[in-house]
Every structure is written in C-alpha cells, then in structure tokens.
Design an enzyme around this catalytic site. Structure first.
Site, PDB file in Angstrom:
ATOM      1  N   CYS A 158       0.838  -1.202   0.000  1.00 34.04           N
ATOM      2  CA  CYS A 158       0.000   0.000   0.000  1.00 34.04           C
ATOM      3  C   CYS A 158       0.875   1.255   0.000  1.00 34.04           C
ATOM      4  CB  CYS A 158      -0.995  -0.046   1.152  1.00 34.04           C
ATOM      5  SG  CYS A 158      -2.428   0.986   0.818  1.00 34.04           S
TER       6      CYS A 158
ATOM      7  N   HIS B  43      -3.707  -4.890   0.139  1.00 39.17           N
ATOM      8  CA  HIS B  43      -3.107  -5.503   1.327  1.00 39.17           C
ATOM      9  C   HIS B  43      -3.228  -7.024   1.242  1.00 39.17           C
ATOM     10  CE1 HIS B  43      -2.661  -1.849   3.878  1.00 39.17           C
ATOM     11  NE2 HIS B  43      -3.595  -1.400   3.064  1.00 39.17           N
TER      12      HIS B  43
ATOM     13  N   GLU C  36      -1.921  -9.125   3.024  1.00 45.93           N
ATOM     14  CA  GLU C  36      -1.865  -9.749   4.356  1.00 45.93           C
ATOM     15  C   GLU C  36      -3.243 -10.073   4.922  1.00 45.93           C
ATOM     16  OE1 GLU C  36      -1.134  -6.624   3.645  1.00 45.93           O
ATOM     17  OE2 GLU C  36      -1.629  -5.204   5.254  1.00 45.93           O
TER      18      GLU C  36
HETATM   19  N1  GLN Z   1      -1.728   6.749   2.899  1.00 42.85           N
HETATM   20  C1  GLN Z   1      -1.860   6.007   1.676  1.00 42.85           C
HETATM   21  C2  GLN Z   1      -3.210   6.246   1.009  1.00 42.85           C
HETATM   22  O1  GLN Z   1      -4.158   6.635   1.672  1.00 42.85           O
HETATM   23  C3  GLN Z   1      -1.608   4.528   1.899  1.00 42.85           C
HETATM   24  C4  GLN Z   1      -2.563   3.857   2.840  1.00 42.85           C
HETATM   25  C5  GLN Z   1      -2.098   2.526   3.348  1.00 42.85           C
HETATM   26  O2  GLN Z   1      -0.902   2.227   3.364  1.00 42.85           O
HETATM   27  N2  GLN Z   1      -2.999   1.711   3.853  1.00 42.85           N
HETATM   28  O3  GLN Z   1      -3.365   6.035  -0.143  1.00 42.85           O
END
Ligand code: GLN
Length: 559
Positions: free
Chosen positions: A409, A535, A537
């Site tokens: 992410c 994600h 995970e």
């Molecule tokens: N801050 C980033 C976004 O909002 C990544 C978010 C995250 O890593 N879950 O796109």
C-alpha cells in the site's frame, strides 16, 4: 434453515458466547477462533463475530500504535484486528456483519428513533439497546452459498472484561438470550489464574470473583477456560468447578503455547470441543475429525520442528507488536510452509537517512540464536508524512542493491515515488498526500475520490479485482490471471506516469480491469522488487498461506 422469517435465528443454530474476566489481553479472540476451528474440524459450519464495547463506530479511526492494526473485511469494513484471527483460524471471509461496536449499535438505535420507529416511546438502554444487540447477535449469517443455510454454530466474542461498565448491555443481552434460547446458548468464560511466587501457589480467587460478577448479571457460564502459565492440578480445576457452579469436566486449561496456532490441537486434547458438543446434545464420539484437523496438526508440527530462521526487516513507523499484525502473521505462516522460522525486525523509517541507510538495513541482528543479516524487507503501509523520506531512502537502497522487497500500500506508493525521483529524474516527485503542490504527483487522488473524500473521508476499501500481466513476477507468483485483494487507501498511482515508469523499468503488472488503476508494480530487472496497492496480508490464513508472501520469502531464501 429458518424460512418463514429471515430476521429470526435459525431454529437449529447454536450460539456460543465468549466472555473474559480478571484481566484483558488473555486471548479471548484466540479462544473464540480456536473454538471455531475445532468445530470446523468436526465437520460443522460455523460463523464467528465480535461485539466491542467501545464508542467508536468502527476501529478505522483508531491509531495502530494504541489499538493495533485495523483489519479490513472483503466487503470493505474497517474492523478490529481480532477479525484477522478469526479469518486466519477459520478461513471464513468475514464481513461488516461479523463485527459491531457500542457506537455502531447506538447509531443504529438513534437512527431508528429519528425515523420515528419507536412510536413515541422513551428509548432506553434496556430494552432498546439490548434488543438491538440481540437482533445483531442473532441476525442471519450468510454462508458462501445460500443453499448451505444457517451455520450450526455462531460464536460471539464480547470485547472487554466482565465488570466494565460499558460491557453491561452486552451481558444483559446474553442473559436474555440464554433464557430465550435455552440449551442452544452456551457461555464460555475465560479467566486468569495467577501464580504468586512468594507463596508458590496458583490462585483461583480472581476467577471465582469474575464468575460471581457474571452470575450477578444473571449469567451462569457453562464452560470455564483458565489461562495460566502453569499446569493446573485436577484439584484446582475441581475447586473452580465447585465455587463457580460448573461441571468439573467443563473446566479447561489454556496454557502458554509457543504459537497461538498450537491452541486448537491443545484444546482438542483438553476436550473443549467435546464439552461444547455434549452441552449441545451432540454425541462427540459419532463425529470423527475431518481432513482440516490433520492439516492443522501438520502445520503445528511443522512449525514446532523448525530450526532454520529467516530474518525480515519491516520498514515502518509503528513500533508496536500488533501494529502490522496481519503482515507478521502472514510472513510467519508462509515461513512454516517453506521450512523457516520467520523473525521480523522493526526498522524505524523516521530515523533513516541517506547517510545511515546502508548500515541500518544491512547490519545483522543479534538474537539468542546468533547473528542474522536481513534477507528481505517489507515497506509497510501507513498514513501521514511521518517517516516518508526515510522509507524513500530505504526503497532506493533496496532497489539499487537488488534486495528482495515487498511494498504494501503506502510501501508500493513509496516505491513509485522513489523510482520517479531517482530513475525518471523528477527530484520533487511525491504523493499529493504529502505535498499538495508537487510538480510530479506520481501518487494522487483520483477525481471520483476527491468527491467522496469531501463527503467524509471514505477510502477505497475492501476487495477489488486485479488482472495480472502475463509473464510478470506477480503472474508467476499467483499462478493466476485474475485475483481479488483488499484495499484501504485514498491515493493511487497516477496513470499519467505509467508509460514513463514502464519505459524505465518499473512495470505495472496488476491493474483493476474496471478502472485501469495500478494495483501492482514491479521492477523485472530485480529478483523481487514488488509493490501492491492492496493488502495481501488480509487474505492469508493458516491453511491457505498467501502466494505473494510465499513468493517473497522464497526470493529472500535465495538471496
Ligand atoms: N496513505 C496512503 C493512502 O491513503 C496509503 C494507505 C495505506 O498504506 N494503507 O493512499
């Protein structure tokens, strides 16, 4: 299955409530998950849910440093990390209907009141809040296929500790349900038995008190699970049974185990599942264990036999054991299938500079088993600009030194920013999350999200399709052309830069087929340098380790 009224519980479903006493952090979530796995291993269809007494409507706004990670369900609900345990243990894909907080329940009742649904009556905690809790505890639990009907067992964990003021409405709801459902409701109470070293004795008094407290609310537990680091004698169990009004064969010991995944086999031997079955009028002897029982035991045996370690660096900003829970669990699970005990080490991105990055990333970690260099790195997810420049410095070092790296992410976004700065030569490339006026918004908010954000900060949440480019690393690792993975972010890779990135060696190997948004990037010149906007995970379980974590660890093993 109940067919005449879809809002009432199935006549055959049994409800298991899990409460906790004496202290928090005893592992109620793990006991609830264990119960689920044990029942599945005997062939039952189950569902599992959590009711949390806090006022936040959902845990999405809680700081991971305080509360641990925010888990995301496939339907895009931001949930307590216990749902991660539920999924890793039971392989069930939970949804927003598997988790409720006090805040969400009050919000629902207040909305109903505003709509005039209470017909002018005074709206009160009892009966209106407790009725809403009961309704949500019993609501139909959709199965994978509607033809499967309602599950045989629904396990409901109550967050917090018996005696907490905010937990009272939940306990009152359980009291009423026990009355209404009779034998179809079972209460398992988890309590703690401390060891007083000076006296050389284990003490049952705190357990007795917590059960008395539960009884004072009108709830008699059917089963007591005692958490203790020490072996519990038969006479101690009898004493607890005696004082707490529970059958002696319904008092169990949950010991410290080397891994939480050893708990199902341990509690199977203890006879926890058989006790639940007997209380449910099901003869345990007529139900042999299923193939998942054997697979689970094999996993635990494999894990116990591991000798070789694999050390992975986590470049992030939250230094709390639970802040990246699903990532560390996914790594550890995948490691077992590869014959390695994975140990993760936190590298604080806020402290990284171009001057110290080489030393920080390559310095071996000294543990009780020896001195270990890091074999692979995860660039962690996150929000806000703290630690961003340190993560970028790390990404550059890892890419330029061809070290196995998985960006998740924000980690993926960092990989793209670094590549744009170093390789495309856009020194000021950034995400508009950190610099609104950057001349090179490699990561940016999409037009439709700008609109949503104004309405209340909604993110791209939950499962989205992703199509994998043939021949890419992602494609090889997944061995599939189309996948669904979970998201939790606002910003996206800006497709205006896609061509330039690809031309210089950073490929977009996964895209959302509906929107064209980049979901996976990779540098094919490297062994494993891959970032995912989603994600992975959240989709990794004990019986089904995630291909991406397996692929990443394989690369780290061969490093
Ligand atoms: N801050 C980033 C976004 O909002 C990544 C978010 C995250 O890593 N879950 O796109």
């Amino acid at each position: 299955m109940n067919t005449d009224n879809t809002n009432s519980p199935s006549a055959s479903t049994r409800y298991i409530f899990v409460t906790g006493g004496v202290a928090s952090s005893l592992g109620k979530g793990v006991i609830a998950s264990t119960m689920g796995r044990l029942l599945q291993n005997r062939g039952f269809d189950i569902s599992i849910q959590k009711f949390d007494p806090y006022i936040n409507v959902d845990p999405g706004t809680l700081n991971p440093n305080e509360h641990g990670e925010c888990y995301v369900t496939i339907d895009g609900y931001e949930a307590d990390l216990d749902l991660g345990h539920y999924e890793r243990f039971t392989d069930i894909k939970t949804t927003r209907n598997n988790t409720y907080t006090t805040g969400r329940i009050y919000q629902e009742v207040i909305d109903r009141e505003r709509r005039g649904e209470y017909g002018g009556h005074t709206v009160q905690v009892v009966p209106h809040i407790t009725d809403a809790i009961k309704e949500m505890m019993l609501k139909p639990h959709p199965r994978t296929s509607p033809s499967e009907g309602e599950p045989s067992f629904v396990i409901t964990e109550i967050g917090g500790t018996v005696g907490d003021i905010e937990g009272l409405p939940f306990l009152e709801a359980i009291r009423q349900l026990k009355w209404e459902l009779g034998e179809r409701a079972i209460v398992i109470h988890l309590a703690y038995v401390p060891y007083i070293a000076a006296a050389g004795e284990l003490k049952t008094k705190p357990t007795q008190h917590s059960v008395k407290q539960l009884q004072s609310y009108g709830i008699q537990p059917d089963i007591i699970v005692l958490r203790s680091e020490h072996d519990l004698s038969e006479s101690l169990r009898r004493k607890v049974a005696n004082f707490c009004n529970v059958r002696p064969d319904c008092v169990f010991h949950s010991p410290d185990v080397p891994t939480i995944y050893a708990l199902p086999p341990r509690m199977y031997e203890e006879g926890l599942c058989d006790a639940v079955l007997r209380l449910s009028d099901i003869c345990p002897d007529s139900l042999p264990v299923t193939e998942s029982h054997d697979r689970w035991h094999r996993f635990v045996d494999m894990r116990a036999a591991l000798t070789d370690e694999l050390h992975i660096g986590m470049v992030g900003k939250y230094n709390l054991q639970d802040a990246y829970k699903s990532i560390t669990e996914s790594l550890s699970i995948a490691g077992v299938y590869l014959g390695r005990k994975v140990r993760t080490h936190f590298i604080n991105a806020e402290e990284l500079t171009a001057g110290n990055v080489a030393e920080r990333l390559t310095a071996p970690w000294v543990t009780e088993t020896g001195t270990h260099p890091l074999a692979g790195f995860v660039i962690c997810p996150g929000f806000g600009d703290r630690g961003i420049e340190g993560k970028i410095v790390a990404a550059r070092y890892l890419r330029e030194h061809n070290l196995p790296t998985l960006g998740i992410c924000l980690g993926m976004q960092i990989m793209a920013i670094e590549f744009a700065r170093t390789v495309l030569g856009h020194a000021e490339a950034n995400s508009t999350e950190f610099n609104r006026t950057t001349p090179h918004p490699v990561i940016d908010m999409m037009e439709e999200q700008k609109h949503i954000a104004k309405l209340g900060g909604t993110m791209r949440l939950g499962g989205y399709d992703c199509e994998l480019a043939p021949g890419s690393l992602a494609h090889t690792v997944y061995a599939s052309e189309r996948i669904v993975e979970r998201h939790r972010h606002r910003y996206e890779l800006n497709n205006d830069y896609a061509e330039a990135l690809t031309a210089k060696g950073m490929n977009i190997s996964g895209r959302n087929p509906q929107t064209g948004l980049a979901e996976i990037i990779e540098v094919p010149a490297n062994r494993f340098y891959l970032g995912t906007q989603f994600h992975p995970e959240y989709g990794s379980t004990v019986l089904n380790p995630h291909p991406l974590f397996l692929g990443f660890l394989k690369a780290a093993l061969n490093a």
